[in-house]
Design an enzyme around this catalytic site. Structure first.
Site, PDB file in Angstrom:
ATOM      1  CG  HIS A  51      73.403  66.059  58.727  1.00 64.28           C
ATOM      2  ND1 HIS A  51      74.139  64.992  59.180  1.00 64.28           N
ATOM      3  CD2 HIS A  51      74.262  67.098  58.685  1.00 64.28           C
ATOM      4  CE1 HIS A  51      75.368  65.375  59.431  1.00 64.28           C
ATOM      5  NE2 HIS A  51      75.479  66.651  59.121  1.00 64.28           N
TER       6      HIS A  51
HETATM    7  C1  T46 Z   1      78.743  66.940  59.415  1.00 63.26           C
HETATM    8  C2  T46 Z   1      79.502  65.744  59.000  1.00 63.26           C
HETATM    9  C3  T46 Z   1      80.599  66.061  58.014  1.00 63.26           C
HETATM   10  C4  T46 Z   1      78.945  65.513  69.167  1.00 63.26           C
HETATM   11  O1  T46 Z   1      78.662  65.242  70.345  1.00 63.26           O
HETATM   12  N1  T46 Z   1      79.686  66.649  68.902  1.00 63.26           N
HETATM   13  C5  T46 Z   1      80.035  67.000  67.642  1.00 63.26           C
HETATM   14  O2  T46 Z   1      80.695  68.043  67.441  1.00 63.26           O
HETATM   15  C6  T46 Z   1      79.599  66.157  66.558  1.00 63.26           C
HETATM   16  C7  T46 Z   1      79.962  66.527  65.124  1.00 63.26           C
HETATM   17  C8  T46 Z   1      78.867  65.033  66.828  1.00 63.26           C
HETATM   18  N2  T46 Z   1      78.554  64.735  68.125  1.00 63.26           N
HETATM   19  C9  T46 Z   1      77.807  63.493  68.406  1.00 63.26           C
HETATM   20  C10 T46 Z   1      76.374  63.474  67.893  1.00 63.26           C
HETATM   21  C11 T46 Z   1      76.124  62.020  67.579  1.00 63.26           C
HETATM   22  O3  T46 Z   1      75.697  61.361  68.758  1.00 63.26           O
HETATM   23  O4  T46 Z   1      78.463  62.411  67.725  1.00 63.26           O
HETATM   24  C12 T46 Z   1      77.520  61.468  67.232  1.00 63.26           C
HETATM   25  C13 T46 Z   1      77.699  61.245  65.735  1.00 63.26           C
HETATM   26  O5  T46 Z   1      77.330  62.455  65.034  1.00 63.26           O
HETATM   27  P1  T46 Z   1      76.601  62.434  63.601  1.00 63.26           P
HETATM   28  O6  T46 Z   1      75.749  61.252  63.485  1.00 63.26           O
HETATM   29  O7  T46 Z   1      75.995  63.772  63.364  1.00 63.26           O
HETATM   30  O8  T46 Z   1      77.907  62.244  62.636  1.00 63.26           O
HETATM   31  P2  T46 Z   1      77.987  62.294  61.054  1.00 63.26           P
HETATM   32  O9  T46 Z   1      79.285  61.693  60.677  1.00 63.26           O
HETATM   33  O10 T46 Z   1      76.773  61.780  60.399  1.00 63.26           O
HETATM   34  O11 T46 Z   1      78.053  63.897  60.714  1.00 63.26           O
HETATM   35  C14 T46 Z   1      79.148  64.678  61.167  1.00 63.26           C
HETATM   36  C15 T46 Z   1      78.668  66.000  61.762  1.00 63.26           C
HETATM   37  O12 T46 Z   1      77.683  65.750  62.772  1.00 63.26           O
HETATM   38  C16 T46 Z   1      78.063  66.934  60.734  1.00 63.26           C
HETATM   39  O13 T46 Z   1      77.977  68.228  61.265  1.00 63.26           O
HETATM   40  O14 T46 Z   1      78.565  67.865  58.635  1.00 63.26           O
HETATM   41  O15 T46 Z   1      80.039  64.952  60.081  1.00 63.26           O
END
Ligand code: T46
Length: 137
Positions: A51
């Protein structure tokens, strides 16, 4: 380096006892931190990220182990290896990112300049490409 991504090397305060790194906001990184999270226990072969953010700025640091980060901004792609706690990767807005090749012991710390906001995410690659190509015209 591609625009909107830069590597930061934090000074290490080492002595016979070991090492210490201090990160002073607005000095060692170019913003004040409003949110901190960390990613660990990532299964082998898994990619995360996939993303971009509209405005969010973040610094990624592998506190333990290693991970490769693919960044893309206006048709230019670059790969960064984070494999030391003194290496940071600053990623600004409108950069597509993918994290992969997580080592088993990887703990990836992320310092962000904004609170969590799902509205700031661009999770669709075609939408990201169309938004960034509009920006360069
Ligand atoms: C990024 C990369 C480096 C939250 O509730 N609070 C938070 O601050 C974050 C970051 C995530 N979440 C929840 C949202 C999803 O249900 O945690 C779950 C996993 O998040 P996501 O699928 O977005 O995780 P990644 O590892 O794909 O991405 C993350 C960050 O979201 C993003 O901002 O740049 O790490």
């Amino acid at each position: 380096m591609i625009a909107k991504v830069s590597q930061i090397y934090f000074p290490v305060h080492g002595d016979q006892r070991g090492s210490l790194i201090a990160i002073e906001h607005n000095i060692d990184i170019p913003f004040s931190v409003l949110r901190t999270y960390y990613i660990y226990g990532t299964k082998q072969g898994i990619s995360r990220g996939l993303h971009a953010h509209k405005r969010l700025k973040q610094v990624l640091i592998a506190l333990s182990g290693s991970v490769t980060i693919l960044c893309e901004y206006i048709k230019k792609k670059e790969y960064y290896l984070l494999d030391s706690p003194n290496k940071g990767l600053l990623i600004e807005g409108m950069v597509w990112r993918e994290m992969y090749n997580f080592s088993k012991n990887c703990v990836l710390l992320v310092l962000a300049n904004e609170h969590y906001d799902e509205q700031d995410y661009i999770r669709n690659y075609e939408e990201f490409i169309s938004m960034t190509s509009r920006n360069v015209q």
